[in-house]
Design an enzyme around this catalytic site. Structure first.
Site, PDB file in Angstrom:
ATOM      1  N   ASP A 128       0.851  -1.190   0.000  1.00  0.00           N
ATOM      2  CA  ASP A 128       0.000   0.000   0.000  1.00  0.00           C
ATOM      3  C   ASP A 128       0.891   1.247   0.000  1.00  0.00           C
ATOM      4  OD1 ASP A 128      -3.198   0.602   0.982  1.00  0.00           O
ATOM      5  OD2 ASP A 128      -1.751   2.247   1.133  1.00  0.00           O
ATOM      6  N   GLY A 141     -14.820   4.109   4.219  1.00  0.00           N
ATOM      7  CA  GLY A 141     -13.682   4.803   3.610  1.00  0.00           C
ATOM      8  C   GLY A 141     -13.161   4.184   2.330  1.00  0.00           C
ATOM      9  N   HIS A 170     -10.167  -4.995  -3.299  1.00  0.00           N
ATOM     10  CA  HIS A 170      -8.827  -5.119  -2.714  1.00  0.00           C
ATOM     11  C   HIS A 170      -8.940  -5.479  -1.253  1.00  0.00           C
ATOM     12  CE1 HIS A 170     -10.094  -0.905  -2.498  1.00  0.00           C
ATOM     13  NE2 HIS A 170      -9.392  -0.811  -1.372  1.00  0.00           N
ATOM     14  N   HIS A 230      -7.124  -5.637   2.242  1.00  0.00           N
ATOM     15  CA  HIS A 230      -5.988  -5.096   2.993  1.00  0.00           C
ATOM     16  C   HIS A 230      -5.436  -6.191   3.909  1.00  0.00           C
ATOM     17  CE1 HIS A 230      -6.821  -0.662   2.351  1.00  0.00           C
ATOM     18  NE2 HIS A 230      -8.020  -1.136   2.075  1.00  0.00           N
TER      19      HIS A 230
HETATM   20  P1  AMP Z   1      -9.671   1.740   0.370  1.00  0.00           P
HETATM   21  O1  AMP Z   1      -9.729   2.976   1.201  1.00  0.00           O
HETATM   22  O2  AMP Z   1     -10.079   0.491   1.133  1.00  0.00           O
HETATM   23  O3  AMP Z   1     -10.420   1.876  -0.935  1.00  0.00           O
HETATM   24  O4  AMP Z   1      -8.152   1.499   0.073  1.00  0.00           O
HETATM   25  C1  AMP Z   1      -7.466   2.024  -1.020  1.00  0.00           C
HETATM   26  C2  AMP Z   1      -6.034   1.872  -0.674  1.00  0.00           C
HETATM   27  O5  AMP Z   1      -5.275   2.011  -1.852  1.00  0.00           O
HETATM   28  C3  AMP Z   1      -5.516   2.918   0.322  1.00  0.00           C
HETATM   29  O6  AMP Z   1      -4.999   2.258   1.468  1.00  0.00           O
HETATM   30  C4  AMP Z   1      -4.446   3.659  -0.469  1.00  0.00           C
HETATM   31  O7  AMP Z   1      -3.344   4.044   0.318  1.00  0.00           O
HETATM   32  C5  AMP Z   1      -4.073   2.637  -1.519  1.00  0.00           C
HETATM   33  N1  AMP Z   1      -3.525   3.174  -2.763  1.00  0.00           N
HETATM   34  C6  AMP Z   1      -4.010   4.205  -3.508  1.00  0.00           C
HETATM   35  N2  AMP Z   1      -3.257   4.385  -4.602  1.00  0.00           N
HETATM   36  C7  AMP Z   1      -2.268   3.458  -4.547  1.00  0.00           C
HETATM   37  C8  AMP Z   1      -1.155   3.142  -5.393  1.00  0.00           C
HETATM   38  N3  AMP Z   1      -0.918   3.808  -6.537  1.00  0.00           N
HETATM   39  N4  AMP Z   1      -0.340   2.134  -5.022  1.00  0.00           N
HETATM   40  C9  AMP Z   1      -0.574   1.453  -3.878  1.00  0.00           C
HETATM   41  N5  AMP Z   1      -1.600   1.690  -3.045  1.00  0.00           N
HETATM   42  C10 AMP Z   1      -2.436   2.686  -3.374  1.00  0.00           C
END
Ligand code: AMP
Ligand code: ZN
Length: 113
Positions: free
Chosen positions: A30, A92, A99, A101
């Protein structure tokens, strides 16, 4: 899907720090880690979120959990880790490609914030 950040990561159009990949799934660090280990596990197939997944995708959804467990084993997170799907605005969710986490490497509180 052309306008999806994580589809672009899968296609290699946006760089990522990959930690695992196979024909079904990809895992990468992440960009804004919330724990010493914060890895995202995504299916190669575009699914908007866990609330949009169908019965036909049940195996793929479960497979992402097993990839998370594999990475947790590799990183010796036996002391504790968490797998999380954020769904919708209250949780959030910001990226609309499924995805999972994987968070670990620190003590985590319950209930989560
Ligand atoms: P969510 O809030 O569950 O939709 O999680 C989206 C996640 O994607 C967040 O934890 C971000 O930090 C992560 N994220 C966004 N853009 C990128 C990227 N280019 N590479 C890696 N992680 C990312
Ligand atoms: Zn996508």
């Amino acid at each position: 899907m052309t306008d999806c950040l994580f589809c672009k990561i899968i296609a290699g159009k946006i760089p990522s720090k990959k930690v695992y990949e196979d024909e079904k799934a990809l895992a990468f660090e992440d960009i804004n880690p919330q724990a010493p280990t914060h890895v995202l596990i995504i299916p190669r197939k575009h699914i908007a979120g866990i609330d949009q997944a169908t019965d036909a995708e049940a195996e793929l959804v479960g497979y992402c959990q097993l990839v998370a467990a594999k990475i947790a084993r590799e990183r010796k997170l036996g002391h504790g880790f968490r797998t999380v799907y954020n769904v919708g605005p209250d949780a959030g969710q910001t990226v609309f490609h499924l995805h999972l986490h994987l968070l670990g490497g620190r003590k985590m509180s319950w209930p989560p914030g």
